[in-house]
Design a protein around this motif. Structure first.
Motif, mmCIF file in Angstrom:
data_model
loop_
_atom_site.group_PDB
_atom_site.id
_atom_site.type_symbol
_atom_site.label_atom_id
_atom_site.label_comp_id
_atom_site.label_asym_id
_atom_site.label_seq_id
_atom_site.Cartn_x
_atom_site.Cartn_y
_atom_site.Cartn_z
ATOM 1 N N TYR A 47 -62.678 51.669 68.135
ATOM 2 C CA TYR A 47 -61.897 51.379 69.651
ATOM 3 C C TYR A 47 -63.276 51.326 70.604
ATOM 4 N N ALA A 48 -63.905 52.323 70.489
ATOM 5 C CA ALA A 48 -65.155 52.471 71.461
ATOM 6 C C ALA A 48 -66.418 51.294 70.978
ATOM 7 N N SER A 49 -66.456 51.003 69.960
ATOM 8 C CA SER A 49 -67.374 49.945 69.836
ATOM 9 C C SER A 49 -67.410 48.561 69.631
ATOM 10 N N ASP A 50 -65.965 48.213 69.352
ATOM 11 C CA ASP A 50 -65.544 46.800 69.235
ATOM 12 C C ASP A 50 -64.856 46.083 69.989
ATOM 13 N N GLU A 51 -64.974 45.426 71.096
ATOM 14 C CA GLU A 51 -64.356 44.965 72.182
ATOM 15 C C GLU A 51 -63.169 44.059 71.720
ATOM 16 N N GLY A 52 -63.287 43.348 70.613
ATOM 17 C CA GLY A 52 -61.877 42.525 70.079
ATOM 18 C C GLY A 52 -61.004 43.742 69.578
ATOM 19 N N LYS A 53 -61.291 44.651 68.896
ATOM 20 C CA LYS A 53 -60.443 45.667 68.369
ATOM 21 C C LYS A 53 -59.835 46.408 69.391
ATOM 22 N N ARG A 54 -60.617 46.689 70.676
ATOM 23 C CA ARG A 54 -60.109 47.379 71.764
ATOM 24 C C ARG A 54 -58.935 46.648 72.405
ATOM 25 N N LYS A 55 -59.245 45.101 72.609
ATOM 26 C CA LYS A 55 -58.340 44.355 73.316
ATOM 27 C C LYS A 55 -57.217 44.516 72.437
ATOM 28 N N SER A 56 -57.175 44.176 71.232
ATOM 29 C CA SER A 56 -55.971 43.976 70.282
ATOM 30 C C SER A 56 -55.149 45.562 70.452
ATOM 31 N N ILE A 57 -55.695 46.500 70.240
ATOM 32 C CA ILE A 57 -55.088 47.865 70.409
ATOM 33 C C ILE A 57 -54.572 47.861 71.766
ATOM 34 N N ASP A 58 -55.160 47.701 72.655
ATOM 35 C CA ASP A 58 -54.680 47.764 74.272
ATOM 36 C C ASP A 58 -53.415 47.002 74.467
ATOM 37 N N GLY A 59 -53.462 45.643 74.038
ATOM 38 C CA GLY A 59 -52.543 44.730 74.132
ATOM 39 C C GLY A 59 -51.226 45.178 73.291
ATOM 40 N N LEU A 60 -51.708 45.524 72.060
ATOM 41 C CA LEU A 60 -50.458 46.015 71.247
ATOM 42 C C LEU A 60 -49.517 47.269 72.056
ATOM 43 N N GLN A 61 -50.475 48.107 72.303
ATOM 44 C CA GLN A 61 -49.985 49.557 73.185
ATOM 45 C C GLN A 61 -49.018 49.028 74.283
ATOM 46 N N SER A 62 -49.725 48.290 75.015
ATOM 47 C CA SER A 62 -49.119 47.859 76.371
ATOM 48 C C SER A 62 -47.776 47.168 76.281
ATOM 49 N N SER A 63 -47.947 46.085 75.393
ATOM 50 C CA SER A 63 -46.606 45.168 75.155
ATOM 51 C C SER A 63 -45.582 45.813 74.488
ATOM 52 N N LEU A 64 -45.863 46.890 73.455
ATOM 53 C CA LEU A 64 -44.664 47.380 72.562
ATOM 54 C C LEU A 64 -44.449 48.716 73.303
ATOM 55 N N LYS A 65 -45.203 49.303 74.148
ATOM 56 C CA LYS A 65 -44.912 50.568 74.963
ATOM 57 C C LYS A 65 -45.062 51.811 73.668
ATOM 58 N N CYS A 66 -46.071 51.844 72.900
ATOM 59 C CA CYS A 66 -46.454 52.763 71.954
ATOM 60 C C CYS A 66 -47.904 53.253 72.225
ATOM 61 N N CYS A 67 -48.095 54.294 71.322
ATOM 62 C CA CYS A 67 -49.399 54.866 71.418
ATOM 63 C C CYS A 67 -49.881 55.416 70.275
ATOM 64 N N GLY A 68 -51.069 55.079 69.749
ATOM 65 C CA GLY A 68 -51.554 55.623 68.164
ATOM 66 C C GLY A 68 -50.742 54.895 67.112
ATOM 67 N N ASN A 69 -50.938 55.297 66.042
ATOM 68 C CA ASN A 69 -50.703 54.866 64.627
ATOM 69 C C ASN A 69 -49.317 55.629 64.462
ATOM 70 N N ALA A 70 -49.327 56.799 63.944
ATOM 71 C CA ALA A 70 -47.980 57.335 63.879
ATOM 72 C C ALA A 70 -47.462 58.078 65.196
ATOM 73 N N THR A 71 -48.207 58.611 66.019
ATOM 74 C CA THR A 71 -48.092 59.156 67.353
ATOM 75 C C THR A 71 -49.351 59.215 68.205
ATOM 76 N N TYR A 72 -48.770 59.555 69.434
ATOM 77 C CA TYR A 72 -50.019 59.566 70.345
ATOM 78 C C TYR A 72 -51.201 60.656 70.198
ATOM 79 N N ALA A 73 -50.957 61.487 69.385
ATOM 80 C CA ALA A 73 -51.754 62.541 68.970
ATOM 81 C C ALA A 73 -52.965 61.954 68.082
ATOM 82 N N ASP A 74 -52.693 60.936 67.415
ATOM 83 C CA ASP A 74 -53.709 60.282 66.568
ATOM 84 C C ASP A 74 -54.981 60.157 67.348
ATOM 85 N N TRP A 75 -55.047 59.713 68.698
ATOM 86 C CA TRP A 75 -56.244 59.524 69.448
ATOM 87 C C TRP A 75 -57.045 60.639 69.684
#
Length: 197
Positions: free
Chosen positions: A104-132
């Motif tokens: 997430y910190a080093s790859d801008e493409g992955k960061r955009k994908s994760i951010d888009g996924l989390q904001s559109s699906l209203k979720c956080c992390g893989n299994a739970t927000y604590a994964d971060w």
């Protein structure tokens, strides 16, 4: 109708869905192009069928029938593949989501994908927000914080030093939401593909 549906699905995957699908380790970048090609082929062959009927030439109708058999095989193959590879796509998404979070910190493409996924699906992390919490996602070391894409409202969001029961962020994991969506809709997609065939 099936050609138009497959064409639209391919275009949707190419324009919008590819950002999320690329998170899976089981995703092939040429899939949308293949679907667009199959959709265009079906539309062209359907149009040729109308010409064959108007001309009334028997050899043209035989040629059209041969194309219809090829379309049938292609659509049936897509339906079977969707059922066979469903589990592999889910596992690939889980692994790919973990890898994307690590980068997430080093790859801008992955960061955009994760951010888009989390904001559109209203979720956080893989299994739970604590994964971060175990990941150096901000570049300043692991901490009890999550990216702002996990925030319910980014304007007034407490995403650092999170309590055990946070109220400002999404707490559901993204993997569970994506797999539940797939389980609900894969049967419908496969059934529709078999029905069109």
């Amino acid at each position: 109708v099936s050609g138009l549906a497959i064409l639209c699905l391919g275009i949707w995957m190419k324009i919008d869905l590819h950002i999320y699908l690329e998170l899976s380790t089981f995703y092939f970048g040429s899939t949308p192009l293949i679907l667009i090609g199959i959709g265009c082929g079906i539309l062209i062959i359907g149009s040729l069928g109308c010409v064959c009927t108007v001309k009334g030439k028997s050899y043209l109708l035989y040629l059209f029938a041969a194309f219809l058999i090829l379309i049938f095989i292609a659509q049936l193959s897509v339906a079977i593949a969707s059922f066979v590879y469903r589990g592999k796509f889910e596992e690939g998404f889980k692994v790919g989501l973990d890898e994307a979070m690590q980068k997430y910190a080093s790859d801008e493409g992955k960061r955009k994908s994760i951010d888009g996924l989390q904001s559109s699906l209203k979720c956080c992390g893989n299994a739970t927000y604590a994964d971060w919490f175990a990941i150096d996602w901000s570049g300043s070391g692991p901490s009890e914080s999550v990216p702002t894409s996990c925030c319910i409202s980014e304007d007034q969001c407490k995403n650092t030093g999170l309590p055990s029961d946070p109220t400002d962020i999404y707490t559901d994991g993204c993997f569970a939401l994506v797999t539940s969506f797939l389980k609900k809709n894969f049967g419908i997609i496969g059934g529709v593909a078999v029905g069109f065939s």
